[in-house]
Design a protein around this motif. Sequence first.
Motif, PDB file in Angstrom:
ATOM      1  N   PRO A  81     -17.007  11.748  12.671  1.00 39.86           N
ATOM      2  CA  PRO A  81     -15.880  11.568  11.748  1.00 39.86           C
ATOM      3  C   PRO A  81     -16.209  10.552  10.663  1.00 39.86           C
ATOM      4  N   THR A  82     -15.568  10.668   9.511  1.00 34.60           N
ATOM      5  CA  THR A  82     -15.594   9.586   8.530  1.00 34.60           C
ATOM      6  C   THR A  82     -14.783   8.417   9.124  1.00 34.60           C
ATOM      7  N   PRO A  83     -14.913   7.192   8.564  1.00 34.25           N
ATOM      8  CA  PRO A  83     -14.307   6.010   9.213  1.00 34.25           C
ATOM      9  C   PRO A  83     -12.801   6.164   9.489  1.00 34.25           C
ATOM     10  N   ILE A  84     -12.440   5.826  10.724  1.00 35.23           N
ATOM     11  CA  ILE A  84     -11.056   5.967  11.191  1.00 35.23           C
ATOM     12  C   ILE A  84     -10.313   4.656  10.971  1.00 35.23           C
ATOM     13  N   PHE A  85      -9.123   4.756  10.377  1.00 36.88           N
ATOM     14  CA  PHE A  85      -8.285   3.577  10.141  1.00 36.88           C
ATOM     15  C   PHE A  85      -6.983   3.762  10.917  1.00 36.88           C
ATOM     16  N   VAL A  86      -6.745   2.897  11.899  1.00 33.53           N
ATOM     17  CA  VAL A  86      -5.499   3.023  12.661  1.00 33.53           C
ATOM     18  C   VAL A  86      -4.408   2.169  12.015  1.00 33.53           C
ATOM     19  N   GLY A  87      -4.706   0.891  11.739  1.00 31.23           N
ATOM     20  CA  GLY A  87      -3.714   0.007  11.114  1.00 31.23           C
ATOM     21  C   GLY A  87      -2.907  -0.734  12.157  1.00 31.23           C
ATOM     22  N   ASN A  88      -2.437  -1.951  11.823  1.00 29.79           N
ATOM     23  CA  ASN A  88      -1.672  -2.693  12.830  1.00 29.79           C
ATOM     24  C   ASN A  88      -0.204  -2.879  12.469  1.00 29.79           C
ATOM     25  N   SER A  89       0.250  -2.155  11.475  1.00 28.22           N
ATOM     26  CA  SER A  89       1.697  -2.056  11.258  1.00 28.22           C
ATOM     27  C   SER A  89       1.999  -0.609  10.884  1.00 28.22           C
ATOM     28  N   LEU A  90       3.224  -0.233  11.118  1.00 27.10           N
ATOM     29  CA  LEU A  90       3.609   1.147  10.830  1.00 27.10           C
ATOM     30  C   LEU A  90       3.417   1.474   9.346  1.00 27.10           C
ATOM     31  N   LYS A  91       3.764   0.502   8.511  1.00 26.94           N
ATOM     32  CA  LYS A  91       3.637   0.710   7.072  1.00 26.94           C
ATOM     33  C   LYS A  91       2.169   0.898   6.669  1.00 26.94           C
ATOM     34  N   ALA A  92       1.291   0.058   7.235  1.00 29.12           N
ATOM     35  CA  ALA A  92      -0.144   0.180   6.936  1.00 29.12           C
ATOM     36  C   ALA A  92      -0.672   1.534   7.416  1.00 29.12           C
ATOM     37  N   MET A  93      -0.199   1.970   8.575  1.00 29.36           N
ATOM     38  CA  MET A  93      -0.623   3.269   9.117  1.00 29.36           C
ATOM     39  C   MET A  93      -0.262   4.406   8.169  1.00 29.36           C
ATOM     40  N   ILE A  94       1.009   4.463   7.814  1.00 29.34           N
ATOM     41  CA  ILE A  94       1.489   5.621   7.047  1.00 29.34           C
ATOM     42  C   ILE A  94       0.981   5.571   5.600  1.00 29.34           C
ATOM     43  N   ALA A  95       0.805   4.352   5.057  1.00 30.83           N
ATOM     44  CA  ALA A  95       0.244   4.233   3.706  1.00 30.83           C
ATOM     45  C   ALA A  95      -1.173   4.808   3.673  1.00 30.83           C
ATOM     46  N   GLN A  96      -1.953   4.501   4.708  1.00 29.61           N
ATOM     47  CA  GLN A  96      -3.304   5.062   4.790  1.00 29.61           C
ATOM     48  C   GLN A  96      -3.256   6.583   4.949  1.00 29.61           C
ATOM     49  N   ASP A  97      -2.316   7.063   5.730  1.00 32.50           N
ATOM     50  CA  ASP A  97      -2.222   8.504   5.982  1.00 32.50           C
ATOM     51  C   ASP A  97      -1.876   9.265   4.695  1.00 32.50           C
ATOM     52  N   VAL A  98      -1.000   8.675   3.888  1.00 30.98           N
ATOM     53  CA  VAL A  98      -0.681   9.282   2.586  1.00 30.98           C
ATOM     54  C   VAL A  98      -1.956   9.423   1.755  1.00 30.98           C
ATOM     55  N   LYS A  99      -2.757   8.353   1.738  1.00 31.48           N
ATOM     56  CA  LYS A  99      -3.989   8.354   0.953  1.00 31.48           C
ATOM     57  C   LYS A  99      -4.978   9.403   1.495  1.00 31.48           C
ATOM     58  N   ASP A 100      -5.086   9.485   2.804  1.00 30.70           N
ATOM     59  CA  ASP A 100      -6.015  10.460   3.390  1.00 30.70           C
ATOM     60  C   ASP A 100      -5.587  11.892   3.094  1.00 30.70           C
ATOM     61  N   GLU A 101      -4.287  12.136   3.079  1.00 31.53           N
ATOM     62  CA  GLU A 101      -3.808  13.477   2.739  1.00 31.53           C
ATOM     63  C   GLU A 101      -4.078  13.785   1.259  1.00 31.53           C
ATOM     64  N   GLU A 102      -3.925  12.781   0.407  1.00 26.19           N
ATOM     65  CA  GLU A 102      -4.228  12.980  -1.020  1.00 26.19           C
ATOM     66  C   GLU A 102      -5.703  13.332  -1.203  1.00 26.19           C
ATOM     67  N   ASP A 103      -6.563  12.605  -0.478  1.00 27.01           N
ATOM     68  CA  ASP A 103      -8.003  12.871  -0.570  1.00 27.01           C
ATOM     69  C   ASP A 103      -8.325  14.280  -0.065  1.00 27.01           C
ATOM     70  N   ALA A 104      -7.653  14.700   1.001  1.00 25.10           N
ATOM     71  CA  ALA A 104      -7.877  16.046   1.541  1.00 25.10           C
ATOM     72  C   ALA A 104      -7.464  17.103   0.514  1.00 25.10           C
ATOM     73  N   ILE A 105      -6.329  16.878  -0.138  1.00 26.09           N
ATOM     74  CA  ILE A 105      -5.838  17.843  -1.127  1.00 26.09           C
ATOM     75  C   ILE A 105      -6.847  17.983  -2.270  1.00 26.09           C
ATOM     76  N   THR A 106      -7.349  16.854  -2.752  1.00 25.06           N
ATOM     77  CA  THR A 106      -8.346  16.876  -3.838  1.00 25.06           C
ATOM     78  C   THR A 106      -9.608  17.608  -3.390  1.00 25.06           C
ATOM     79  N   LEU A 107     -10.108  17.261  -2.206  1.00 27.40           N
ATOM     80  CA  LEU A 107     -11.350  17.868  -1.709  1.00 27.40           C
ATOM     81  C   LEU A 107     -11.175  19.376  -1.476  1.00 27.40           C
TER      82      LEU A 107
END
Length: 148
Positions: A81-107
Amino acid sequence: MANKKTGVTKASEELLEQLNQAIARELQVAVQYMWQHVQWSGVKGFAVQSELKSIGIAEMKHAEAIAERLFYLGGIPTTKPTPIFVGNSLKAMIAQDVKDEEDAITLYKTIAEMARKEGDETTNRLFREILQQEEGHHDTFTTLLEDL
Ligand SMILES: [Fe+2]
Ligand SMILES: [Fe+2]
């Protein structure tokens, strides 16, 4: 499904590399969402956790579907896998997930277009279908993030 290096459908090395990049990213988010599902906390986390689980499972299915296609085209699917980011707050988690979905859409737009140009309509269709689901995930995560 058999590996058919000499099959009638051929893909460029570049397309095969992009398919493996897609697999690496799907493996990343499958684990990422699964561990976020395990580590959620708080009342807001309670509202989010079932989505994390079901989207994580969807990503695993994407990894498998793309790997089947890559293998059919003569490539070997990556296990890394590419580097996995879990995050230690809910906000940090979901903010990263939004970014990862954006990257997936572009790719996936790039991959679908590349496949289309190479006359590989099956890969094109596969990525258009997955793209639609990634946009759904992006919609879910951006909506959840608004309230965190
Ligand atoms: Fe995915
Ligand atoms: Fe996704």
